[in-house]
Design a protein around this motif. Structure first.
Motif, short mmCIF file in Angstrom:
data_model
loop_
_atom_site.label_atom_id
_atom_site.label_comp_id
_atom_site.label_asym_id
_atom_site.label_seq_id
_atom_site.Cartn_x
_atom_site.Cartn_y
_atom_site.Cartn_z
N GLU A 93 -15.32 73.21 -77.88
CA GLU A 93 -14.47 73.58 -79.01
C GLU A 93 -14.98 72.93 -80.28
O GLU A 93 -15.55 71.83 -80.25
CB GLU A 93 -13.03 73.10 -78.78
CG GLU A 93 -12.22 73.97 -77.86
CD GLU A 93 -10.75 73.57 -77.85
OE1 GLU A 93 -9.99 74.22 -77.12
OE2 GLU A 93 -10.38 72.64 -78.57
N MET A 94 -14.75 73.61 -81.41
CA MET A 94 -15.04 73.03 -82.71
C MET A 94 -13.94 73.49 -83.67
O MET A 94 -13.37 74.58 -83.49
CB MET A 94 -16.40 73.48 -83.22
CG MET A 94 -17.57 73.03 -82.35
SD MET A 94 -19.18 73.52 -83.02
CE MET A 94 -19.31 72.41 -84.41
N ALA A 152 -13.01 82.35 -83.31
CA ALA A 152 -13.43 83.15 -82.16
C ALA A 152 -14.22 82.25 -81.23
O ALA A 152 -14.47 81.08 -81.55
CB ALA A 152 -14.28 84.34 -82.60
N SER A 153 -14.63 82.79 -80.11
CA SER A 153 -15.59 82.11 -79.25
C SER A 153 -16.98 82.60 -79.58
O SER A 153 -17.17 83.79 -79.86
CB SER A 153 -15.28 82.37 -77.77
OG SER A 153 -14.15 81.67 -77.35
N TYR A 154 -17.93 81.69 -79.56
CA TYR A 154 -19.32 82.03 -79.84
C TYR A 154 -20.14 81.72 -78.59
O TYR A 154 -20.17 80.58 -78.12
CB TYR A 154 -19.82 81.27 -81.07
CG TYR A 154 -19.12 81.77 -82.31
CD1 TYR A 154 -17.89 81.26 -82.70
CD2 TYR A 154 -19.66 82.81 -83.06
CE1 TYR A 154 -17.21 81.76 -83.80
CE2 TYR A 154 -19.00 83.32 -84.17
CZ TYR A 154 -17.77 82.79 -84.52
OH TYR A 154 -17.10 83.30 -85.61
N LEU A 155 -20.78 82.76 -78.09
CA LEU A 155 -21.50 82.67 -76.82
C LEU A 155 -23.00 82.65 -77.06
O LEU A 155 -23.53 83.53 -77.75
CB LEU A 155 -21.15 83.86 -75.93
CG LEU A 155 -19.66 84.17 -75.71
CD1 LEU A 155 -19.51 85.44 -74.90
CD2 LEU A 155 -19.00 83.01 -75.01
N THR A 193 -18.35 78.51 -77.18
CA THR A 193 -17.74 77.52 -78.05
C THR A 193 -16.57 78.17 -78.78
O THR A 193 -16.77 79.15 -79.50
CB THR A 193 -18.75 76.99 -79.08
OG1 THR A 193 -19.84 76.37 -78.41
CG2 THR A 193 -18.08 75.99 -80.02
N ARG A 194 -15.39 77.61 -78.60
CA ARG A 194 -14.21 78.15 -79.31
C ARG A 194 -14.15 77.49 -80.68
O ARG A 194 -14.02 76.27 -80.79
CB ARG A 194 -12.94 77.86 -78.52
CG ARG A 194 -12.71 78.82 -77.38
CD ARG A 194 -11.29 78.74 -76.87
NE ARG A 194 -10.92 77.40 -76.45
CZ ARG A 194 -11.19 76.88 -75.25
NH1 ARG A 194 -11.83 77.60 -74.36
NH2 ARG A 194 -10.82 75.66 -74.95
N LEU A 195 -14.23 78.31 -81.71
CA LEU A 195 -14.18 77.81 -83.08
C LEU A 195 -12.82 78.15 -83.68
O LEU A 195 -12.40 79.31 -83.65
CB LEU A 195 -15.28 78.45 -83.93
CG LEU A 195 -15.25 78.13 -85.42
CD1 LEU A 195 -15.51 76.65 -85.66
CD2 LEU A 195 -16.26 78.99 -86.18
N LEU A 196 -12.17 77.14 -84.21
CA LEU A 196 -10.90 77.35 -84.90
C LEU A 196 -11.09 77.03 -86.38
O LEU A 196 -11.49 75.91 -86.72
CB LEU A 196 -9.81 76.47 -84.30
CG LEU A 196 -8.45 76.54 -84.99
CD1 LEU A 196 -7.87 77.94 -84.91
CD2 LEU A 196 -7.48 75.52 -84.41
#
Lengths: 112, 111
Positions: B9-10, B84-87, B105-108
């Protein structure tokens, strides 16, 4: 990029039953792929659907559980057989165009 | 074996810049891909690197170092819709027959 559609978009099924998911592409593609994405997880390749020959399955996936058809260059089906709750997942069809893979909208499956 | 690592996560602020790293160890290499996936939706292709260096596409850039087994996705001028999530995914077979995905990686992005 190719336009990919999947049917059904979602379904709720009883354990022990089977569900066939359809994938349609608006152009002819050589390679089509089926992925699974379990809740909170990333994508895992199930198999590569080859036109005119049997699908190629990844480790941990077998034809009896996930039979695949690829009758032509624009269509493929994936069947999830004898379902259990562990099969609850999103199933995604993907095609390769040039150097990139593009994904369909996915089929959300819940097995009770 | 195949191993692709990304942060889980970020978080970042609207208007800021964020860099999402990806390290990989795969048997064979035939390109590295970044996908964006909004919750409940299918992954959307963002970028493809096969040679070392930086590929820029609007607000998004992707970098690759094959010798280090390392890539990053750089997002500039963050917007709320970038949450979003970045794959990260590696094409690992000859002829690019399959992709191996990282866990994403889930980016908020917050206001």
């Amino acid at each position: 990029s190719a336009v990919i559609s999947q049917k059904p978009s979602r379904d709720i099924c009883q354990r022990g039953t089977s569900l066939t998911i359809q994938c349609q592409v608006d152009s002819q593609v050589t390679m089509m792929f089926w992925y699974r994405q379990q809740p909170g997880q990333s994508l895992t390749l199930i198999a590569t659907a080859n036109q005119g020959s049997e699908a190629t399955y990844e480790s941990g996936f077998v034809i009896d559980k996930f039979p695949i058809s690829r009758p032509n260059l624009t269509f493929s089906t994936l069947t999830v057989s004898n379902m259990s709750p562990e099969d609850s997942s999103i199933y995604l069809c993907s095609v390769k165009q040039q150097e990139t893979q593009y994904f369909g909208p996915g089929t959300r499956l819940l097995v009770l | 074996g195949q191993n692709i690592d990304q942060p889980t996560e970020m978080t970042a602020t609207e208007g800021a810049i964020v860099q999402i790293n990806c390290t990989y160890q795969t048997s064979g290499f035939n390109g590295l891909f970044w996908y964006q996936q909004h919750a409940g939706e299918a992954p959307t292709f963002l970028s493809y690197n096969v040679l070392d260096g930086l590929e820029e596409k609007g607000r998004f850039s992707s970098f690759l170092s094959r010798s280090k087994g390392y890539s990053y996705l750089l997002l500039k001028e963050l917007q709320m819709k970038d949450s979003a999530s970045y794959l990260c995914a590696v094409g690992g077979n000859t002829g690019f027959q399959k992709l191996v995905f990282g866990t994403g990686t889930r980016l908020l992005v917050s206001p």
